[in-house]
Design an enzyme around this catalytic site. Structure first.
Site, short mmCIF file in Angstrom:
data_model
loop_
_atom_site.label_atom_id
_atom_site.label_comp_id
_atom_site.label_asym_id
_atom_site.label_seq_id
_atom_site.Cartn_x
_atom_site.Cartn_y
_atom_site.Cartn_z
N HIS A 282 58.10 39.17 32.74
CA HIS A 282 57.13 39.74 33.76
C HIS A 282 58.01 39.84 35.12
O HIS A 282 57.69 39.53 36.19
CB HIS A 282 56.08 38.71 34.12
CG HIS A 282 54.66 39.46 34.54
ND1 HIS A 282 53.52 38.87 34.31
CD2 HIS A 282 54.49 40.56 35.45
CE1 HIS A 282 52.69 39.94 34.90
NE2 HIS A 282 53.40 40.93 35.67
N GLU B 227 51.29 34.08 29.32
CA GLU B 227 52.49 33.50 29.97
C GLU B 227 52.79 32.23 30.43
O GLU B 227 51.42 31.97 30.98
CB GLU B 227 52.70 34.71 30.97
CG GLU B 227 52.65 36.13 30.56
CD GLU B 227 52.81 37.07 31.62
OE1 GLU B 227 52.94 36.95 32.71
OE2 GLU B 227 52.68 38.44 30.96
N ARG C 26 49.97 44.86 31.14
CA ARG C 26 49.55 43.69 30.80
C ARG C 26 49.45 43.21 29.45
O ARG C 26 49.57 44.07 28.45
CB ARG C 26 47.87 43.79 31.11
CG ARG C 26 47.58 43.64 32.87
CD ARG C 26 48.02 42.04 33.30
NE ARG C 26 48.03 41.93 34.72
CZ ARG C 26 49.07 42.06 35.28
NH1 ARG C 26 50.11 42.60 35.07
NH2 ARG C 26 49.01 42.06 36.77
N ALA D 284 57.54 43.74 38.81
CA ALA D 284 57.55 43.73 40.37
C ALA D 284 58.73 43.03 41.05
O ALA D 284 58.56 42.83 42.28
CB ALA D 284 56.18 43.15 40.66
N1 LIG Z 1 54.75 44.15 34.81
C1 LIG Z 1 54.33 44.15 36.34
O1 LIG Z 1 54.98 43.18 37.05
C2 LIG Z 1 53.37 45.08 36.98
C3 LIG Z 1 52.27 45.40 36.28
N2 LIG Z 1 51.50 46.40 36.77
C4 LIG Z 1 50.19 46.33 35.93
O2 LIG Z 1 50.46 48.00 35.50
C5 LIG Z 1 49.14 48.69 35.21
C6 LIG Z 1 49.12 49.91 36.03
O3 LIG Z 1 49.06 49.95 37.35
P1 LIG Z 1 48.77 50.94 38.34
O4 LIG Z 1 49.66 52.10 37.88
O5 LIG Z 1 49.13 50.41 39.78
O6 LIG Z 1 47.46 51.12 38.38
P2 LIG Z 1 46.10 52.20 38.30
O7 LIG Z 1 45.01 51.76 38.59
O8 LIG Z 1 46.97 53.27 39.54
O9 LIG Z 1 46.28 53.22 36.99
C7 LIG Z 1 45.78 52.80 35.85
C8 LIG Z 1 45.40 53.60 35.02
O10 LIG Z 1 44.61 53.35 33.83
C9 LIG Z 1 43.60 54.39 33.69
N3 LIG Z 1 42.91 53.73 32.93
C10 LIG Z 1 41.96 52.72 32.92
N4 LIG Z 1 41.26 52.64 31.64
C11 LIG Z 1 41.87 53.16 30.65
C12 LIG Z 1 41.61 53.40 29.18
N5 LIG Z 1 40.97 52.67 28.44
N6 LIG Z 1 42.70 54.23 28.81
C13 LIG Z 1 43.48 55.08 29.53
N7 LIG Z 1 43.78 54.86 30.57
C14 LIG Z 1 43.00 54.03 31.24
C15 LIG Z 1 42.86 54.53 34.87
O11 LIG Z 1 42.26 55.78 34.97
C16 LIG Z 1 44.09 54.71 35.91
O12 LIG Z 1 44.58 56.06 36.10
C17 LIG Z 1 48.20 47.12 35.67
O13 LIG Z 1 47.65 46.77 34.22
C18 LIG Z 1 48.97 46.37 36.42
O14 LIG Z 1 48.14 45.39 36.63
C19 LIG Z 1 51.39 46.49 37.89
C20 LIG Z 1 52.53 46.06 38.89
C21 LIG Z 1 53.55 45.30 38.38
O1 LIG Z 2 53.49 38.96 40.81
C1 LIG Z 2 54.24 39.55 40.26
O2 LIG Z 2 55.43 39.34 39.96
C2 LIG Z 2 53.63 40.40 38.99
C3 LIG Z 2 53.12 41.64 39.27
C4 LIG Z 2 52.08 42.20 38.69
O3 LIG Z 2 51.95 41.99 37.31
C5 LIG Z 2 50.99 43.08 39.29
O4 LIG Z 2 51.28 43.32 40.41
O5 LIG Z 2 50.24 43.47 38.54
#
Ligand SMILES: NC(=O)C1=CN([C@@H]2O[C@H](COP(=O)(O)OP(=O)(O)OC[C@H]3O[C@@H](n4cnc5c(N)ncnc54)[C@H](O)[C@@H]3O)[C@@H](O)[C@H]2O)C=CC1
Ligand SMILES: O=C(O)CCC(=O)C(=O)O
Length: 526
Positions: free
Chosen positions: A278, A259, A230, A281
């Site tokens: 971004h 963004e 993020r 995904a």
């Molecule tokens: N660039 C993109 O298009 C995408 C970005 N994302 C983002 O990726 C990130 C991770 O997603 P997931 O792995 O699915 O989430 P998840 O919920 O499976 O994992 C997040 C992890 O962060 C940990 N966490 C929370 N607060 C923390 C802190 N202060 N310090 C250290 N660890 C902490 C949690 O314990 C958890 O294990 C999210 O921010 C999500 O929005 C997800 C999908 C696509």
């Molecule tokens: O919709 C998208 O492409 C962004 C995905 C993403 O950032 C998320 O799933 O958290």
């Protein structure tokens, strides 16, 4: 028919699912004011990261029942306001995990080997091999911040590529980290030792600007940072400065504080930085996954069923919801029934989870019971999202107990409501895994499936009562579909449960109560 607005581009597979139950309008690129102007017509809103669902939009969405985020992060949705308004917010927690993890790995390798700049140089007509000497990731240390779904997959692949893994995640156990091949360390040590730092955490008050001038100062001049999580977790000005001054070696960013990325010093840096808009995904597979996942949940909620990945319904994870689905209906029906039997203002609801239901996983059944209990007062305005808040606001005390030894049925639920007019209780179970049966009313054993219109009497078990009641109902043209008496001792007190085809006409309940031997009578509509 329900109406769904899709305000960001989503895969057609989801639209096809929604179209089975709703009229679907796809209107992308709306300005906030345009969205406010039309949202009032819609029952559901489906978005990706492009639409910001603000308080103003939610307030204008007077018909909204659900907001579906086709992705993971719901930071573009005002979830507290949605919760207050009883709107379910769902996401797709796993649909794009692999896509985001692979983008992260691609960023790490591209950054190490300067692939974007080498490619651009060659396409300009150059053949420059000196400028683009890279670094290997083999035997280097990767620091994973956030060892959740994406972080774990990145760690898994990085391990296979010969990297040493450090991880920081205060919410996971050492054993889990070890399973993934990571050593859990504190953040300072990770910053000091990692050659690559990859962020996989949500943006929260604790993680905002986690990477700042001070923390950048702890890193090695060879460190490279990857952020596919993020925007806002990195202070972008401090990062640009650190790269320009050689304090760290580089960064690859897919997400930004604001963004689309506007004017930014990040744009003027050279091959030390890679920027993507971004795209984490953005794979065909992930877009199909998230679109189907979220559309199915919107469809279910519009059909009155619970959603499997609601972010604002505590305890309702996807596996739990599948297991509990039939029991949720049981809990709601019993809540509705006991609320009507008790009448008046309810002060306490005692929920006893019995047999197989006596586990922590059954907690959502308490929410479902409250939803049923409040239905008479709030009708469609109460749902799984706001039932607990609404009960609290009405001063209803909820007592939850568990009794694993109750074994009349595999799992049964006992509710007791105490209100200003007295205390009543009901018990119910499932027969054949799906069919709801009432098994006890006010302590009297019965075995009847609930029906839309029911009449209950508390009476003396003596000859003639059933006949008198039948004649009275007949004289008002009320047809009895089924009838059962529950008693504890012969000629003692008894309960009669009647299913009737139509609601009782006005006034007849009072006449029933006058029948000799009948102590009380209650009519309910389920
Ligand atoms: N660039 C993109 O298009 C995408 C970005 N994302 C983002 O990726 C990130 C991770 O997603 P997931 O792995 O699915 O989430 P998840 O919920 O499976 O994992 C997040 C992890 O962060 C940990 N966490 C929370 N607060 C923390 C802190 N202060 N310090 C250290 N660890 C902490 C949690 O314990 C958890 O294990 C999210 O921010 C999500 O929005 C997800 C999908 C696509
Ligand atoms: O919709 C998208 O492409 C962004 C995905 C993403 O950032 C998320 O799933 O958290």
């Amino acid at each position: 028919m329900s109406k769904v607005l899709v305000s960001d581009p989503i895969d057609q597979a989801g639209i096809d699912i929604l179209s089975q139950v709703a009229t679907v309008d796809v209107k992308t690129g709306l300005k906030p004011a345009e969205l406010v102007a039309i949202i009032g017509e819609y029952d559901a809103l489906m978005i990706r990261s492009g639409t910001r669902v603000t308080e103003e939009i939610i307030e204008a969405g007077t018909q909204l029942k659900i907001i579906g985020r086709a992705g993971v992060g719901v930071d573009n949705v005002d979830v507290p306001t949605a919760t207050r308004k009883g709107i379910v917010v769902v996401n797709s927690p796993e649909g794009n995990t692999i896509a985001a993890a692979e983008h992260t790995l691609a960023m790490m390798l591209s950054l190490s080997r300067h692939i974007p700049d080498a490619n651009a140089s060659l396409k300009k007509g150059e053949w420059d091999r000196k400028t683009f000497v890279g670094a290997e990731i083999y035997k280097k240390t990767l620091g994973v911040v956030g060892l959740g779904k994406i972080g774990s997959h990145v760690a898994h692949v990085a391990k296979a590529m010969g990297m040493k893994l450090l991880a920081y995640d205060p919410f996971i156990s050492t054993e889990r980290a070890e399973q993934i091949g990571c050593q859990l360390v504190d953040l300072d040590l990770l910053f000091q030792q990692a050659d690559y730092i990859t962020l996989h955490i949500p943006k929260t008050p604790e993680t905002t600007n986690l990477i700042n001038a001070k923390t950048l100062g702890k890193m090695k001049p060879t460190t490279r940072i990857i952020n596919c999580a993020r925007g806002g977790i990195i202070d972008e000005l401090a990062l640009a400065d650190a790269i320009k001054n050689g304090k760290i070696a580089g960064a690859a960013l897919d997400v930004f504080q604001s963004e689309p990325l506007g004017d930014s010093p990040l744009r003027s840096l050279g091959k030390e930085i890679i920027l993507t808009p971004h795209l984490g995904a953005s794979t065909t597979e992930a877009q199909v996954n998230v679109s189907i996942d979220v559309a199915e949940q919107i469809r279910d909620v519009l059909l009155g069923l619970p959603a499997r990945s609601a972010v604002n319904i505590p305890g309702l994870g996807p596996d739990i919801i599948e297991e509990l689905k039939p029991y949720m209906q049981l809990a709601e029906t019993l809540g509705n029934l006991v609320g009507q039997l008790a009448g008046g203002r309810i002060e306490t609801l005692n929920v006893k989870l019995q047999g197989d239901l006596a586990t922590n996983k059954s907690q959502p059944l308490v929410v479902a019971a409250l939803k049923g209990l409040l239905y008479q007062a709030l009708r469609e305005r109460v749902n799984y999202v706001n039932a607990t808040i609404e009960a609290k606001e009405r001063g209803i005390r909820v007592i939850e107990t568990r009794d694993a030894s109750a074994r009349d049925y595999a799992g049964s639920l006992h509710l007791e409501a105490t209100g200003t007019l007295g205390t009543h209780s009901v018990t119910g179970a499932l027969l054949g895994e799906k069919e709801i049966h009432l098994t006890d009313v006010d302590g009297f054993p019965i075995n009847v499936p609930p029906s839309k219109y029911m009449l209950f009497t508390l009476h003396r078990d003596m000859p003639g009562i059933i006949g008198k009641l039948g004649s009275l109902l007949g004289s008002f043209n009320v047809n009895i579909a089924s009838m059962q008496v529950g008693r504890k001792i012969v000629r003692g007190d008894a309960v009669m449960a009647l299913s009737i085809d139509d609601p009782l006409p006005d006034g007849i309940l009072e006449e029933i109560k006058q029948v000799s031997g009948i102590r009380d009578a209650y009519t309910v509509t389920l």
